[in-house]
Design a protein around this motif. Structure first.
Motif, short mmCIF file in Angstrom:
data_model
loop_
_atom_site.label_atom_id
_atom_site.label_comp_id
_atom_site.label_asym_id
_atom_site.label_seq_id
_atom_site.Cartn_x
_atom_site.Cartn_y
_atom_site.Cartn_z
N VAL A 95 1.27 -1.08 -0.01
CA VAL A 95 -0.18 0.00 0.02
C VAL A 95 0.92 1.01 -0.16
CG1 VAL A 95 -1.87 1.17 1.40
CG2 VAL A 95 -1.93 -1.24 0.79
N SER A 96 1.61 1.93 0.94
CA SER A 96 2.79 2.49 1.04
C SER A 96 3.53 2.83 -0.25
CB SER A 96 3.24 2.21 2.14
OG SER A 96 4.03 3.42 2.01
N ALA A 97 3.75 1.86 -1.08
CA ALA A 97 4.37 2.11 -2.49
C ALA A 97 3.80 1.96 -3.62
CB ALA A 97 5.81 0.78 -2.43
N ALA A 98 2.46 1.80 -3.49
CA ALA A 98 1.90 2.02 -4.07
C ALA A 98 1.03 3.81 -4.18
CB ALA A 98 0.06 1.12 -4.14
N SER A 99 0.69 4.26 -2.72
CA SER A 99 0.36 5.11 -3.08
C SER A 99 1.83 6.28 -3.20
CB SER A 99 0.14 5.34 -1.22
OG SER A 99 -1.72 5.17 -0.75
N LEU A 100 2.45 5.98 -3.42
CA LEU A 100 3.52 7.01 -3.74
C LEU A 100 3.92 7.29 -5.05
CD1 LEU A 100 6.78 5.86 -0.79
CD2 LEU A 100 5.59 8.33 -1.47
N PHE A 101 3.49 5.78 -5.22
CA PHE A 101 3.83 6.06 -6.94
C PHE A 101 2.39 6.02 -7.76
CE2 PHE A 101 1.93 3.95 -10.78
CZ PHE A 101 2.65 4.24 -11.46
N TYR A 102 1.50 6.40 -6.87
CA TYR A 102 0.25 6.96 -7.85
C TYR A 102 0.15 8.36 -6.92
CZ TYR A 102 -2.18 3.18 -9.18
OH TYR A 102 -2.49 1.39 -9.60
N ARG A 103 0.87 9.11 -6.42
CA ARG A 103 0.77 10.26 -6.18
C ARG A 103 2.01 10.95 -6.85
NH1 ARG A 103 -3.84 10.33 -3.19
NH2 ARG A 103 -3.27 9.76 -1.48
N LEU B 286 -9.61 0.66 -3.56
CA LEU B 286 -8.71 1.98 -2.72
C LEU B 286 -8.60 3.20 -3.78
CD1 LEU B 286 -6.31 -0.13 -4.60
CD2 LEU B 286 -6.39 -0.34 -2.88
N ALA B 287 -9.84 3.76 -4.34
CA ALA B 287 -9.49 5.24 -4.31
C ALA B 287 -10.86 6.21 -3.15
CB ALA B 287 -10.51 5.33 -5.74
N GLU B 288 -11.59 5.53 -2.50
CA GLU B 288 -12.58 5.31 -1.57
C GLU B 288 -11.74 5.74 -0.56
OE1 GLU B 288 -15.44 2.39 -2.42
OE2 GLU B 288 -16.79 3.52 -3.02
N SER B 289 -11.21 4.76 -0.64
CA SER B 289 -10.36 5.34 1.25
C SER B 289 -8.55 5.48 0.76
CB SER B 289 -9.43 3.99 1.21
OG SER B 289 -8.85 2.90 0.51
N ALA B 290 -8.25 6.49 -0.41
CA ALA B 290 -7.38 7.59 -0.65
C ALA B 290 -6.34 7.23 -0.47
CB ALA B 290 -7.70 8.70 0.88
N VAL B 291 -5.93 5.52 -0.68
CA VAL B 291 -5.54 4.52 -0.60
C VAL B 291 -4.31 5.49 -2.87
CG1 VAL B 291 -3.60 2.60 -1.15
CG2 VAL B 291 -5.65 2.62 0.30
N ILE B 292 -4.98 5.22 -3.46
CA ILE B 292 -4.99 6.02 -4.18
C ILE B 292 -5.68 7.47 -4.85
CG2 ILE B 292 -3.53 3.87 -5.53
CD1 ILE B 292 -6.34 3.51 -6.92
N PRO B 293 -4.93 7.89 -5.76
CA PRO B 293 -5.88 9.73 -5.83
C PRO B 293 -7.41 8.54 -7.48
CG PRO B 293 -4.09 9.50 -6.79
CD PRO B 293 -3.78 8.29 -5.70
N ALA B 294 -8.12 9.59 -6.96
CA ALA B 294 -9.14 9.12 -7.32
C ALA B 294 -9.61 9.67 -8.70
CB ALA B 294 -10.55 9.29 -7.23
#
Length: 146
Positions: free
Chosen positions: A8-16, A41-49
């Protein structure tokens, strides 16, 4: 797509990073479960929607796979009204087998885009084998009235 909590953390960084750099990530979604996971994932803000590209795949690389326009319904049922739709996600469709043309026409008529070509299907709507991708594109453009 983020198979477990340790990613999750690495994916969030990538998407941001991608969002900050104007990179649009295309998400290839093979079934409604994949789409539901992405929406979560988008609803929980793990990744931007915002500003996502989605490719709904009807069928897979399996022997005898034949897609039908109704195969799009589970995707659109989840997508409509979702955080992805509300944030302007752009969706397209690809389909396997001799029903590719009808599936792509269904996508176009329902607000999507079409990805056509030999990777998924060699057949024209009449059941004949296309000589090349140009023939496939011409047929779809003609039938779509464009």
């Amino acid at each position: 797509m983020i198979p477990g909590p340790e990613e999750v953390s690495a994916a969030s960084l990538f998407y941001r990073w991608a969002a900050d750099e104007g990179v649009r990530v295309q998400h290839i979604l093979y079934d409604a479960e994949d789409l539901g996971h992405l929406i979560g994932l988008a609803e929980s803000a793990v990744i931007p929607a915002g500003d996502m590209q989605l490719l709904f795949v009807l069928g897979r690389y399996t022997k005898g796979q034949q897609s039908a326009p109704d195969d799009l319904d589970p995707f659109l049922s989840l997508f409509q009204g979702s955080v992805l739709q509300r944030n302007g996600a752009d969706w397209a469709l690809c389909a396997f087998g001799s029903g590719e043309t009808d599936c792509l026409l269904a996508a176009l008529s329902r607000g999507g885009k079409a990805r056509i070509g030999f990777e998924n299907s060699l057949w024209n709507r009449d059941g004949g084998v296309a000589k090349d991708n140009v023939e496939r594109v011409r047929e779809l453009v003609s039938l779509a009235g464009n």
